[in-house]
Design an enzyme around this catalytic site. Structure first.
Site, PDB file in Angstrom:
ATOM      1  N   GLY A 195      -6.495   8.756   8.429  1.00 51.59           N
ATOM      2  CA  GLY A 195      -5.375   7.806   8.344  1.00 51.59           C
ATOM      3  C   GLY A 195      -4.021   8.475   8.522  1.00 51.59           C
ATOM      4  N   VAL A 196      -2.968   7.832   8.055  1.00 50.43           N
ATOM      5  CA  VAL A 196      -1.636   8.400   8.224  1.00 50.43           C
ATOM      6  C   VAL A 196      -1.178   9.055   6.923  1.00 50.43           C
ATOM      7  CG1 VAL A 196      -0.746   6.957  10.072  1.00 50.43           C
ATOM      8  CG2 VAL A 196      -0.684   6.117   7.726  1.00 50.43           C
ATOM      9  N   GLY A 197      -0.203   9.958   7.019  1.00 54.46           N
ATOM     10  CA  GLY A 197       0.395  10.541   5.821  1.00 54.46           C
ATOM     11  C   GLY A 197      -0.062  11.964   5.562  1.00 54.46           C
ATOM     12  N   VAL A 241      -2.000  13.360   3.173  1.00 51.51           N
ATOM     13  CA  VAL A 241      -3.406  13.678   2.879  1.00 51.51           C
ATOM     14  C   VAL A 241      -4.188  13.744   4.187  1.00 51.51           C
ATOM     15  CG1 VAL A 241      -5.524  12.877   1.774  1.00 51.51           C
ATOM     16  CG2 VAL A 241      -3.353  12.700   0.560  1.00 51.51           C
ATOM     17  N   GLU A 263      -6.622   6.709  14.997  1.00 52.53           N
ATOM     18  CA  GLU A 263      -5.637   5.686  15.351  1.00 52.53           C
ATOM     19  C   GLU A 263      -4.296   6.345  15.656  1.00 52.53           C
ATOM     20  OE1 GLU A 263      -5.264   1.993  12.838  1.00 52.53           O
ATOM     21  OE2 GLU A 263      -3.707   3.276  12.040  1.00 52.53           O
ATOM     22  N   ASN A 278       2.257  -1.318   2.299  1.00 52.50           N
ATOM     23  CA  ASN A 278       2.430  -1.283   3.761  1.00 52.50           C
ATOM     24  C   ASN A 278       1.582  -2.345   4.446  1.00 52.50           C
ATOM     25  OD1 ASN A 278       4.035   1.050   3.494  1.00 52.50           O
ATOM     26  ND2 ASN A 278       2.202   2.328   3.466  1.00 52.50           N
ATOM     27  N   GLY A 325      -5.185   0.094  10.074  1.00 55.23           N
ATOM     28  CA  GLY A 325      -6.491   0.237  10.714  1.00 55.23           C
ATOM     29  C   GLY A 325      -7.584   0.626   9.743  1.00 55.23           C
TER      30      GLY A 325
HETATM   31  O1  0RQ Z   1       5.425   5.553  -3.982  1.00 54.89           O
HETATM   32  O2  0RQ Z   1       6.978   5.814  -2.112  1.00 54.89           O
HETATM   33  O3  0RQ Z   1       7.786   5.045  -4.320  1.00 54.89           O
HETATM   34  O4  0RQ Z   1       7.012   7.411  -4.018  1.00 54.89           O
HETATM   35  O5  0RQ Z   1       2.625   4.634  -3.152  1.00 54.89           O
HETATM   36  O6  0RQ Z   1       1.954   7.051  -1.969  1.00 54.89           O
HETATM   37  O7  0RQ Z   1       0.965   9.237  -2.615  1.00 54.89           O
HETATM   38  O8  0RQ Z   1       3.039   9.162  -1.128  1.00 54.89           O
HETATM   39  O9  0RQ Z   1       0.713   8.485  -0.305  1.00 54.89           O
HETATM   40  O10 0RQ Z   1       2.126   8.026   1.762  1.00 54.89           O
HETATM   41  O11 0RQ Z   1      -0.355   8.574   1.832  1.00 54.89           O
HETATM   42  O12 0RQ Z   1       0.471   6.359   0.988  1.00 54.89           O
HETATM   43  C1  0RQ Z   1      -2.243   3.953   0.303  1.00 54.89           C
HETATM   44  C2  0RQ Z   1       0.190   3.526   0.489  1.00 54.89           C
HETATM   45  C3  0RQ Z   1      -0.701   5.869   0.410  1.00 54.89           C
HETATM   46  C4  0RQ Z   1      -1.043   4.505   2.476  1.00 54.89           C
HETATM   47  C5  0RQ Z   1      -0.949   4.445   0.911  1.00 54.89           C
HETATM   48  C6  0RQ Z   1       2.728   4.885  -4.556  1.00 54.89           C
HETATM   49  C7  0RQ Z   1       3.254   6.299  -4.635  1.00 54.89           C
HETATM   50  C8  0RQ Z   1       4.288   6.263  -3.532  1.00 54.89           C
HETATM   51  C9  0RQ Z   1       2.910   6.221  -1.383  1.00 54.89           C
HETATM   52  P1  0RQ Z   1       6.923   5.986  -3.583  1.00 54.89           P
HETATM   53  P2  0RQ Z   1       1.734   8.565  -1.543  1.00 54.89           P
HETATM   54  P3  0RQ Z   1       0.777   7.918   1.160  1.00 54.89           P
HETATM   55  C10 0RQ Z   1      -3.585   3.376   9.372  1.00 54.89           C
HETATM   56  C11 0RQ Z   1      -4.108   3.789   8.099  1.00 54.89           C
HETATM   57  C12 0RQ Z   1      -3.229   1.660   3.825  1.00 54.89           C
HETATM   58  C13 0RQ Z   1      -3.220   1.562   5.320  1.00 54.89           C
HETATM   59  C14 0RQ Z   1      -3.980   2.640   5.990  1.00 54.89           C
HETATM   60  C15 0RQ Z   1      -1.399   3.167   3.093  1.00 54.89           C
HETATM   61  C16 0RQ Z   1       3.606   5.406  -2.479  1.00 54.89           C
HETATM   62  O13 0RQ Z   1      -2.001   5.440   2.848  1.00 54.89           O
HETATM   63  O14 0RQ Z   1      -0.537   2.339   3.332  1.00 54.89           O
HETATM   64  O15 0RQ Z   1      -4.876   3.252   5.474  1.00 54.89           O
HETATM   65  N1  0RQ Z   1      -2.713   2.925   3.341  1.00 54.89           N
HETATM   66  N2  0RQ Z   1      -3.551   2.846   7.198  1.00 54.89           N
HETATM   67  O16 0RQ Z   1       3.800   6.566  -5.892  1.00 54.89           O
HETATM   68  C17 0RQ Z   1       1.304   2.379  -7.859  1.00 54.89           C
HETATM   69  C18 0RQ Z   1      -0.794   3.327  -7.506  1.00 54.89           C
HETATM   70  C19 0RQ Z   1      -0.239   4.107  -6.449  1.00 54.89           C
HETATM   71  C20 0RQ Z   1       1.125   3.925  -6.175  1.00 54.89           C
HETATM   72  C21 0RQ Z   1       0.286   5.405  -4.792  1.00 54.89           C
HETATM   73  N3  0RQ Z   1      -2.097   3.435  -7.836  1.00 54.89           N
HETATM   74  N4  0RQ Z   1       0.008   2.484  -8.160  1.00 54.89           N
HETATM   75  N5  0RQ Z   1       1.894   3.071  -6.868  1.00 54.89           N
HETATM   76  N6  0RQ Z   1       1.405   4.749  -5.154  1.00 54.89           N
HETATM   77  N7  0RQ Z   1      -0.733   5.022  -5.597  1.00 54.89           N
HETATM   78  C22 0RQ Z   1      -2.065   3.345   9.445  1.00 54.89           C
HETATM   79  C23 0RQ Z   1      -1.554   2.543  10.609  1.00 54.89           C
HETATM   80  O17 0RQ Z   1      -2.011   1.497  10.860  1.00 54.89           O
HETATM   81  C24 0RQ Z   1      -0.397   3.040  11.394  1.00 54.89           C
END
Ligand code: 0RQ
Length: 496
Positions: free
Chosen positions: A260-262, A264, A286, A376, A380
């Site tokens: 995925g993105v990001g 990790v 993707e 977000n 995908g």
């Molecule tokens: O909050 O931005 O206020 O600091 O979520 O979390 O740890 O920085 O991780 O950027 O990898 O995002 C699932 C959102 C993770 C992303 C998700 C809060 C955390 C932080 C971001 P801040 P991290 P990441 C294709 C692939 C779904 C779509 C997908 C995502 C912010 O990976 O959107 O997989 N995935 N797409 O503090 C409350 C929790 C939390 C939380 C994290 N349990 N409760 N807040 N956060 N866990 C992409 C495309 O289609 C382009």
């Protein structure tokens, strides 16, 4: 500019953004290129200028996935968006969606193009697309993403093109194929990650072009943090597990990877760098991030397929300076092909996607914080998780400085069910759910994946649920969201 617009009579369409954006009026459905990269930048700015000059209008905005602040950020701030689909990741836009000021529907990315072709999203009034060139036949060479652009260009009544100054050597990297629609559709003939099945350009009817702009604006670049210990641990768990499965003949050695993105996701692919077990890696993903270039440099990649490249500033310079070194390895496709359930299933993709929270039985919330607030979108992740040969769902075990446990009794919103998720991973450990009953999954996830500070709380809940309800997946409905309720009441899931 003349070199980039090779169908000469289209030079007559060159104009300025303020004139071009007059084709967009109140209620216009605007279908833009862009999938983390490759979005138009001049038309959004011109729309905002018009609004500042007093024109009152709202548009319905469709892209491939997220765009940059230069689109979603400024248009949301100016209050110009009525509808937005299918995915976004902009903070300001997110706030307006959560306040109900922008309508948003979270779609599986692979499905949007077909919905546009069957008219399900209304008329495609105007397509606004970034391209690096227009060919002699009037076809488009996209920039750093493909997304839904081939379908948007095919279906649009009017087309506005922003010619980007990105290197012309990008020509040849794209593989454009629009699949058939039902009924009686034929297979998408991809059998290996690197297969090319289409054309290097997007077919376009030049008569629909109403304006062409020349753009020197750049995509805003991704900022990747150096993999931290949490991401590194998660990456190590995954690579060790897959290597173990291959060594024990439980998996073939050469399945392609999606990540995925990001940070990790980037860390997992970076994990291959110092890992001698994995060579000749296929990537069928993707979004291709920095780590893919590093792996190509090391000679570790056989082929990398995606719908877009999202690079940091440094990696983009490296890529643009030496595209010739990468072009043979990288294929950029429409998202309905990069994320096609049919192809993902056929290739046997190893899918790795990030969750917001996972529950003890393996249901996954990727999109809504505390059940209600959109983060977000599903992006995908569903395309890959449901169809991958082996699906990992990963998350740091806690969020917000340890005040939130990412392992909860019951997820507060469901995007992916236990039936699609194979392996749950946090920095503490990994659970392969495939051979386990739901009760075994709960026990293992609490012991191996939850943060030590939350293990007793989760175990207490699970034991009480067994005593109070029993059943195949024991739950106490009145307590299932107690972790979330505690956080909302006290700001900490641990405080009773
Ligand atoms: O909050 O931005 O206020 O600091 O979520 O979390 O740890 O920085 O991780 O950027 O990898 O995002 C699932 C959102 C993770 C992303 C998700 C809060 C955390 C932080 C971001 P801040 P991290 P990441 C294709 C692939 C779904 C779509 C997908 C995502 C912010 O990976 O959107 O997989 N995935 N797409 O503090 C409350 C929790 C939390 C939380 C994290 N349990 N409760 N807040 N956060 N866990 C992409 C495309 O289609 C382009």
């Amino acid at each position: 500019l003349e070199k980039r617009i090779r169908l000469k009579h289209l030079l007559d369409k060159v104009t300025d953004p303020d004139t071009a954006c007059r084709h967009i009026q109140n209620g216009t459905n605007v279908f833009i290129s862009g999938f983390t990269a490759g979005y138009p930048k001049l038309i959004p700015q011109a729309l905002v200028r018009r609004a500042k000059d007093g024109d009152r209008f709202k548009i319905n905005l469709f892209a491939g996935a997220s765009t940059g602040d230069a689109v979603d950020g400024i248009l949301a701030e100016a209050g110009l968006i009525a509808w937005r689909r299918p995915y976004m990741s902009n903070r300001g836009m997110r706030e307006k969606i959560n306040r109900g000021e922008i309508r948003f529907k979270d779609d599986h990315l692979s499905r949007l193009s077909a919905q546009v072709r069957d008219g399900g999203l209304g008329k495609a009034h105007v397509a606004v697309v970034e391209a690096i060139a227009i060919t002699e036949k009037g076809h488009l060479i996209p920039s750093m993403s493909v997304g839904n652009t081939p379908t948007y260009v095919q279906e649009a009544e009017k087309i506005i093109i922003e010619i980007s100054s990105e290197p012309p050597e990008l020509e040849g990297i794209h593989d454009i194929f629009i699949p058939e629609d039902p009924p009686y559709r034929m297979p998408i003939p991809i059998y290996r990650s690197g297969d090319r099945i289409g054309k290097p350009s997007i077919e376009m009817d030049p008569n629909k072009v109403v304006a062409i702009l020349y753009s020197r604006e750049e995509d805003s670049c991704a900022v990747f943090n150096e993999p931290g210990t949490v991401s590194q641990r998660i990456a190590e768990h995954i690579l060790d597990f897959v290597a173990h499965e291959i060594r024990h003949d439980r998996m073939p050695p050469a399945l392609p990877w999606q990540s995925g993105v990001g940070d990790v996701a980037n860390a997992v692919l970076s994990g291959f760098i110092d890992n001698d077990f994995f060579q000749n890696i296929d990537i069928y993903s993707e979004v291709l991030q920095d780590a893919v270039l590093d792996l190509i440099d090391l000679g570790k990649v056989r082929a990398a397929s995606g719908s877009a490249m999202t690079l940091s500033h440094k990696a983009r310079n490296r890529f643009f300076n030496e595209i010739y070194r990468y072009r043979d390895k990288i294929v950029l496709r429409p998202v309905e092909i990069s994320n096609s359930p049919e192809v993902v299933r056929r290739l046997g993709v190893i899918a790795i996607n990030t969750a917001i929270e996972v529950d003890i039985y393996g249901q996954v919330n990727s999109t809504h914080v505390m059940g209600s607030q959109l983060m977000n979108g599903i992006g995908g992740s569903g395309d890959f998780i449901r169809n991958g040969a082996l699906s990992f769902i990963v998350t740091p075990s806690t969020a917000k400085g340890g005040k939130i446990s990412a392992i909860v009794p019951m997820v507060s919103h469901v995007d992916h069910s236990e039936h699609s998720v194979d392996v749950v991973v946090t920095e503490h450990g990994l659970v392969d759910t495939r051979p386990l009953t739901p009760r075994q999954v709960a026990e293992q996830v609490i012991k191996r994946c939850a943060h030590p500070n939350y293990r007793d709380l989760l175990w207490d809940y699970y034991q009480q649920a067994i005593r109070a309800s029993g059943g195949h997946e024991p739950h106490i409905l009145s307590e299932a969201f107690s972790f979330h309720e505690r956080f909302m009441a006290t700001g900490d899931m641990q405080v009773r």
